[in-house]
Design a protein around this motif. Structure first.
Motif, mmCIF file in Angstrom:
data_model
loop_
_atom_site.group_PDB
_atom_site.id
_atom_site.type_symbol
_atom_site.label_atom_id
_atom_site.label_comp_id
_atom_site.label_asym_id
_atom_site.label_seq_id
_atom_site.Cartn_x
_atom_site.Cartn_y
_atom_site.Cartn_z
ATOM 1 N N VAL A 277 0.782 -1.277 0.077
ATOM 2 C CA VAL A 277 -0.141 -0.032 0.081
ATOM 3 C C VAL A 277 0.863 1.305 -0.077
ATOM 4 C CG1 VAL A 277 -1.966 1.167 1.329
ATOM 5 C CG2 VAL A 277 -1.723 -1.246 1.285
ATOM 6 N N GLY A 278 0.481 2.035 -0.824
ATOM 7 C CA GLY A 278 1.453 3.552 -1.068
ATOM 8 C C GLY A 278 0.847 4.322 0.459
ATOM 9 N N ALA A 279 1.655 4.822 1.031
ATOM 10 C CA ALA A 279 1.444 5.685 2.146
ATOM 11 C C ALA A 279 2.106 7.105 1.850
ATOM 12 C CB ALA A 279 1.796 5.310 3.532
ATOM 13 N N PHE A 280 1.302 8.415 1.930
ATOM 14 C CA PHE A 280 1.659 9.459 1.220
ATOM 15 C C PHE A 280 1.448 10.540 2.372
ATOM 16 C CE2 PHE A 280 0.501 6.821 -2.211
ATOM 17 C CZ PHE A 280 1.553 6.734 -3.067
ATOM 18 N N PRO B 294 -6.331 1.334 -2.493
ATOM 19 C CA PRO B 294 -6.476 2.024 -1.272
ATOM 20 C C PRO B 294 -5.213 2.578 -1.271
ATOM 21 C CG PRO B 294 -5.636 -0.505 -1.426
ATOM 22 C CD PRO B 294 -6.152 -0.479 -2.898
ATOM 23 N N ALA B 295 -5.149 3.373 -0.200
ATOM 24 C CA ALA B 295 -4.127 4.506 0.064
ATOM 25 C C ALA B 295 -4.117 4.604 1.684
ATOM 26 C CB ALA B 295 -3.969 5.550 -0.494
ATOM 27 N N ILE B 296 -3.027 5.251 1.959
ATOM 28 C CA ILE B 296 -2.761 5.704 3.366
ATOM 29 C C ILE B 296 -2.342 7.021 3.519
ATOM 30 C CG2 ILE B 296 -1.453 5.600 5.516
ATOM 31 C CD1 ILE B 296 -1.220 2.556 4.811
ATOM 32 N N LEU B 297 -3.272 7.957 4.037
ATOM 33 C CA LEU B 297 -3.024 9.388 4.151
ATOM 34 C C LEU B 297 -2.055 9.621 5.506
ATOM 35 C CD1 LEU B 297 -6.308 11.084 3.266
ATOM 36 C CD2 LEU B 297 -4.365 11.036 1.984
ATOM 37 N N GLN B 298 -0.888 9.896 5.295
ATOM 38 C CA GLN B 298 -0.071 10.167 6.722
ATOM 39 C C GLN B 298 0.228 11.581 7.118
ATOM 40 O OE1 GLN B 298 2.449 6.177 6.599
ATOM 41 N NE2 GLN B 298 3.726 8.323 5.702
ATOM 42 N N LEU B 299 -0.029 11.852 8.205
ATOM 43 C CA LEU B 299 0.279 13.201 8.725
ATOM 44 C C LEU B 299 1.407 13.400 9.814
ATOM 45 C CD1 LEU B 299 -3.501 13.837 9.715
ATOM 46 C CD2 LEU B 299 -2.410 15.212 8.253
ATOM 47 N N LEU C 262 8.797 0.158 4.645
ATOM 48 C CA LEU C 262 9.848 0.709 4.196
ATOM 49 C C LEU C 262 9.552 2.163 3.962
ATOM 50 C CD1 LEU C 262 12.589 0.211 2.699
ATOM 51 C CD2 LEU C 262 11.528 0.205 0.507
ATOM 52 N N HIS C 263 10.353 2.894 4.732
ATOM 53 C CA HIS C 263 10.424 4.394 4.769
ATOM 54 C C HIS C 263 11.241 4.823 3.749
ATOM 55 C CE1 HIS C 263 8.195 5.144 8.937
ATOM 56 N NE2 HIS C 263 7.931 4.349 8.602
ATOM 57 N N GLY D 111 8.325 -8.927 1.765
ATOM 58 C CA GLY D 111 7.590 -8.850 2.863
ATOM 59 C C GLY D 111 7.253 -7.327 3.189
ATOM 60 N N VAL D 112 7.689 -6.397 2.541
ATOM 61 C CA VAL D 112 7.276 -5.240 2.730
ATOM 62 C C VAL D 112 5.857 -4.754 2.180
ATOM 63 C CG1 VAL D 112 7.653 -2.854 2.170
ATOM 64 C CG2 VAL D 112 9.827 -4.039 2.581
ATOM 65 N N ALA D 113 5.075 -4.404 2.934
ATOM 66 C CA ALA D 113 3.671 -4.182 2.648
ATOM 67 C C ALA D 113 3.077 -2.764 2.637
ATOM 68 C CB ALA D 113 2.706 -5.066 3.515
ATOM 69 N N LYS D 114 4.042 -1.844 3.040
ATOM 70 C CA LYS D 114 3.633 -0.490 2.942
ATOM 71 C C LYS D 114 4.724 0.375 2.557
ATOM 72 C CE LYS D 114 2.248 2.935 6.645
ATOM 73 N NZ LYS D 114 3.238 3.406 7.232
ATOM 74 N N ILE D 115 4.693 1.277 1.660
ATOM 75 C CA ILE D 115 5.830 2.121 1.178
ATOM 76 C C ILE D 115 5.559 3.276 1.453
ATOM 77 C CG2 ILE D 115 7.001 2.808 -0.765
ATOM 78 C CD1 ILE D 115 7.389 -0.273 -0.326
ATOM 79 N N ASN D 116 6.491 4.134 2.300
ATOM 80 C CA ASN D 116 6.178 5.434 2.540
ATOM 81 C C ASN D 116 6.891 6.499 1.592
ATOM 82 O OD1 ASN D 116 5.275 4.277 4.950
ATOM 83 N ND2 ASN D 116 5.867 5.939 6.329
#
Length: 287
Positions: free
Chosen positions: A19-22, A43-48, A205-206, A223-228
């Motif tokens: 999932v892309g986390a931005f 899907p996406a992740i909004l990061q603050l 992975l940041h 195994g990385v499942a979220k990419i920041n």
């Protein structure tokens, strides 16, 4: 539609994608991220970030949560890199589904304590905690190969850490750095494989800005499942603003087409959206 971070990340892991986390700082960047996600039906992740929350407070967090609720695809809201338990609790109460309890600058024992406290706190809100083990240098730190090697995640420590803290996701240091570097250091995929064999939680992975598509997809296959991603997106946004200023000049005439606030924001949002789209296409491809 508002989603849980862990559910998105776990499902991505099961399908061999991420999932892309931005990171977002404003409604315009949120629109750029959601526009890309909706166009691609992903899907996406909004990061603050902490600085954003300190600046925008409850209105910014709740506006981000509301935008996620109104999206046509599953979207989670996440507090990024926070070592303040009070801020973590406030953001969870305002609707964030998860937070990174960042004890990476602490000793191993202190990091365990902070993360354990954060995980207990999150559970009371039906939320989850991402932890970070190993220190990710930033471009402002003067990145050197020696500094990176000294801060990598230790596989056996990772297993002990996850078991001791109850963290649901683990951000790893495998050579990745925060910020954009023209020549990013190589990722240690053997180390990533060893970490993945020791823990049974999704890996994060940041510092994906500047990493090539092949490196990102290789990390996902291990195994990385979220990419920041942060720096590339906000740089595209700011570059578009700078270009607009050069074209329009020092004194915009708001009566003229293309020179008002909404014109500027449309251009900047479109530039950021293009970068988000590219990254989302990368993380959704089977490695």
């Amino acid at each position: 539609m508002l989603a849980k971070t862990l559910e998105l990340v776990t499902e991505a892991r099961q399908h061999g994608v991420a999932v892309g986390a931005f990171n977002t700082y404003s409604l315009e960047l949120t629109q750029a991220i959601l526009g890309a996600a909706e166009q691609l039906k992903q899907p996406a992740i909004l990061q603050l970030g902490v600085a954003s929350v300190k600046t925008g407070g409850e209105p910014l967090v709740k506006a981000t949560v509301l935008a996620a609720q109104n999206a046509s695809v599953p979207v989670a809201v996440h507090l990024d890199h926070c070592a303040d338990l009070d801020m973590i609790e406030r953001c969870l109460a305002w609707g964030c589904a998860s937070a990174l309890a960042d004890g990476s600058h602490l000793s191993f024992e202190e990091n365990i304590l902070l993360t354990r406290q954060a995980a207990a706190l999150a559970s009371s809100y039906g939320a989850t905690i991402e932890a970070e083990l190993g220190y990710l240098a930033g471009t402002e730190d003067g990145v050197t190969i020696e500094a990176i090697k000294a801060s990598l995640t230790h596989p056996e420590q990772a297993r002990t850490f996850v078991e001791a803290t109850g963290a649901s996701m683990l951000a790893v240091a495998i050579g990745n750095v925060h910020g954009f570097t023209p020549n990013p250091p190589p990722l240690d995929f053997e180390l990533l494989s060893q970490i993945a064999s020791q823990v049974d939680v999704p890996l994060i992975l940041h510092g994906a800005s500047g990493l090539g598509k092949e490196s990102i997809q290789h990390a996902i296959s291990l195994g990385v499942a979220k990419i920041n991603v942060n720096t590339e997106v906000r740089t595209a946004f700011l570059t578009a603003i700078a270009a607009w200023g050069q074209r329009v000049g020092p004194t915009p005439d708001v009566r003229r087409r293309g020179q008002d606030w909404l014109d500027l924001m449309r251009e900047a949002t479109a530039a950021a959206r293009a970068v988000v789209t590219e990254h989302m296409q990368t993380v959704a491809m089977m490695a």
